[in-house]
Design a protein around this motif. Sequence first.
Motif, PDB file in Angstrom:
ATOM      1  N   GLN A 132      27.641  12.194  -5.231  1.00 55.99           N
ATOM      2  CA  GLN A 132      27.909  13.382  -6.056  1.00 55.99           C
ATOM      3  C   GLN A 132      26.650  13.748  -6.831  1.00 55.99           C
ATOM      4  O   GLN A 132      26.205  14.871  -6.864  1.00 55.99           O
ATOM      5  N   PHE A 133      26.114  12.786  -7.482  1.00 57.33           N
ATOM      6  CA  PHE A 133      24.927  13.052  -8.297  1.00 57.33           C
ATOM      7  C   PHE A 133      23.703  12.392  -7.662  1.00 57.33           C
ATOM      8  O   PHE A 133      23.622  11.183  -7.588  1.00 57.33           O
ATOM      9  N   LEU A 134      22.783  13.218  -7.238  1.00 53.12           N
ATOM     10  CA  LEU A 134      21.576  12.648  -6.611  1.00 53.12           C
ATOM     11  C   LEU A 134      20.369  12.873  -7.527  1.00 53.12           C
ATOM     12  O   LEU A 134      19.976  13.990  -7.810  1.00 53.12           O
ATOM     13  N   SER A 135      19.818  11.804  -7.983  1.00 53.63           N
ATOM     14  CA  SER A 135      18.644  11.969  -8.862  1.00 53.63           C
ATOM     15  C   SER A 135      17.409  11.395  -8.192  1.00 53.63           C
ATOM     16  O   SER A 135      17.404  10.257  -7.799  1.00 53.63           O
ATOM     17  N   GLN A 136      16.418  12.181  -8.065  1.00 47.87           N
ATOM     18  CA  GLN A 136      15.180  11.695  -7.435  1.00 47.87           C
ATOM     19  C   GLN A 136      14.118  11.452  -8.488  1.00 47.87           C
ATOM     20  O   GLN A 136      13.763  12.319  -9.242  1.00 47.87           O
ATOM     21  N   LEU A 137      13.567  10.247  -8.516  1.00 43.36           N
ATOM     22  CA  LEU A 137      12.539   9.960  -9.516  1.00 43.36           C
ATOM     23  C   LEU A 137      11.168  10.295  -8.947  1.00 43.36           C
ATOM     24  O   LEU A 137      10.644   9.508  -8.211  1.00 43.36           O
ATOM     25  N   THR A 158      20.162   2.092  -7.312  1.00 45.03           N
ATOM     26  CA  THR A 158      18.788   2.579  -7.132  1.00 45.03           C
ATOM     27  C   THR A 158      18.202   1.981  -5.861  1.00 45.03           C
ATOM     28  O   THR A 158      18.010   0.780  -5.755  1.00 45.03           O
ATOM     29  N   TYR A 159      17.900   2.807  -4.884  1.00 51.51           N
ATOM     30  CA  TYR A 159      17.335   2.348  -3.613  1.00 51.51           C
ATOM     31  C   TYR A 159      15.803   2.414  -3.666  1.00 51.51           C
ATOM     32  O   TYR A 159      15.232   3.422  -4.017  1.00 51.51           O
ATOM     33  N   GLU A 160      15.160   1.348  -3.264  1.00 54.40           N
ATOM     34  CA  GLU A 160      13.696   1.330  -3.273  1.00 54.40           C
ATOM     35  C   GLU A 160      13.182   1.074  -1.851  1.00 54.40           C
ATOM     36  O   GLU A 160      13.433   0.035  -1.269  1.00 54.40           O
ATOM     37  N   GLY A 161      12.452   2.043  -1.308  1.00 50.17           N
ATOM     38  CA  GLY A 161      11.921   1.884   0.049  1.00 50.17           C
ATOM     39  C   GLY A 161      12.818   2.544   1.084  1.00 50.17           C
ATOM     40  O   GLY A 161      13.839   3.140   0.756  1.00 50.17           O
ATOM     41  N   LYS A 214       0.848  -1.202   0.000  1.00 50.00           N
ATOM     42  CA  LYS A 214       0.000   0.000   0.000  1.00 50.00           C
ATOM     43  C   LYS A 214       0.874   1.239   0.000  1.00 50.00           C
ATOM     44  O   LYS A 214       0.704   2.151  -0.764  1.00 50.00           O
ATOM     45  N   ALA A 215       1.840   1.269   0.839  1.00 49.95           N
ATOM     46  CA  ALA A 215       2.722   2.455   0.903  1.00 49.95           C
ATOM     47  C   ALA A 215       3.562   2.546  -0.367  1.00 49.95           C
ATOM     48  O   ALA A 215       4.173   1.588  -0.799  1.00 49.95           O
ATOM     49  N   SER A 216       3.604   3.694  -0.957  1.00 51.66           N
ATOM     50  CA  SER A 216       4.397   3.831  -2.190  1.00 51.66           C
ATOM     51  C   SER A 216       5.876   3.678  -1.870  1.00 51.66           C
ATOM     52  O   SER A 216       6.324   3.978  -0.788  1.00 51.66           O
ATOM     53  N   ARG A 217       6.632   3.206  -2.787  1.00 50.28           N
ATOM     54  CA  ARG A 217       8.054   2.997  -2.532  1.00 50.28           C
ATOM     55  C   ARG A 217       8.852   4.109  -3.153  1.00 50.28           C
ATOM     56  O   ARG A 217       9.034   4.152  -4.340  1.00 50.28           O
ATOM     57  N   PRO A 218       9.367   5.006  -2.380  1.00 44.41           N
ATOM     58  CA  PRO A 218      10.207   6.082  -2.912  1.00 44.41           C
ATOM     59  C   PRO A 218      11.426   5.498  -3.603  1.00 44.41           C
ATOM     60  O   PRO A 218      12.142   4.705  -3.029  1.00 44.41           O
ATOM     61  N   ARG A 219      11.644   5.876  -4.804  1.00 48.37           N
ATOM     62  CA  ARG A 219      12.778   5.310  -5.529  1.00 48.37           C
ATOM     63  C   ARG A 219      13.877   6.355  -5.652  1.00 48.37           C
ATOM     64  O   ARG A 219      13.719   7.402  -6.240  1.00 48.37           O
ATOM     65  N   PHE A 220      15.004   6.115  -5.096  1.00 48.94           N
ATOM     66  CA  PHE A 220      16.117   7.056  -5.168  1.00 48.94           C
ATOM     67  C   PHE A 220      17.249   6.458  -5.982  1.00 48.94           C
ATOM     68  O   PHE A 220      17.749   5.397  -5.667  1.00 48.94           O
ATOM     69  N   ALA A 221      17.635   7.157  -7.008  1.00 48.03           N
ATOM     70  CA  ALA A 221      18.739   6.651  -7.839  1.00 48.03           C
ATOM     71  C   ALA A 221      20.008   7.418  -7.520  1.00 48.03           C
ATOM     72  O   ALA A 221      20.050   8.636  -7.582  1.00 48.03           O
ATOM     73  N   PHE A 222      21.036   6.705  -7.165  1.00 46.04           N
ATOM     74  CA  PHE A 222      22.308   7.357  -6.837  1.00 46.04           C
ATOM     75  C   PHE A 222      23.408   6.844  -7.746  1.00 46.04           C
ATOM     76  O   PHE A 222      23.533   5.658  -7.980  1.00 46.04           O
ATOM     77  N   GLN A 223      24.197   7.717  -8.223  1.00 48.45           N
ATOM     78  CA  GLN A 223      25.313   7.273  -9.065  1.00 48.45           C
ATOM     79  C   GLN A 223      26.584   7.306  -8.237  1.00 48.45           C
ATOM     80  O   GLN A 223      27.071   8.344  -7.837  1.00 48.45           O
ATOM     81  N   THR A 224      27.118   6.154  -7.976  1.00 48.20           N
ATOM     82  CA  THR A 224      28.330   6.096  -7.146  1.00 48.20           C
ATOM     83  C   THR A 224      29.527   5.647  -7.967  1.00 48.20           C
ATOM     84  O   THR A 224      29.418   4.808  -8.823  1.00 48.20           O
TER      85      THR A 224
END
Length: 139
Positions: A134-139, A110-113, A43-53
């Motif tokens: 360094q580069f933080l991209s939020q979807l 890419t971190y999910e949750g 039910k809870a949406s999963r915030p998806r954070f993509a990080f380039q390391t």
Amino acid sequence: MVNGRAAGAAAPEIGAGSSSGVGVGRDQETKGKGGARGRGSRKASRPRFAFQTKSENDVLDDGYRWRKYGQKAVKNSAFPRSYYRCTHHTCNVKKQVQRLAKDTSIVVTTYEGVHNHPCEKLMEALNPILRQLQFLSQL
DNA sequence: CGTCTTTGACCGGCGC
DNA sequence: GCGCCGGTCAAAGACG
């Protein structure tokens, strides 16, 4: 893998050193797995954070334990994508790691949750990790 | 001993 | 309607 989970430990070679010729004749015991899983019951949406390391290491100890649960090759990239999951009981966090075909030293994590358990190590690891963000991209 | 990794196979959703 | 892709799981083996 004998890879040390130390954040500071730098692995000279990527993926190399493994090839543990598993090829074990897996049994054909009720293979009815997979689907039966209550998929999409979240039910809870999963915030998806993509990080380039920028790291040669796939699994960096960012304070949490990750267990690799799959590896698939992507068409966009001639390299296989690795899927990691938090080994925690109450933590349903998923991590997706993919290497850039142009720069194998760069990995897209890419971190999910979100984690629901405290992590003291993260505090110490946060310092070096923050540096890698360094580069933080939020979807 | 406990823990983690690796591979193969399967399923669900979506597109055409 | 069928095919394809991506995503996930399970078991075994290996290592500290």
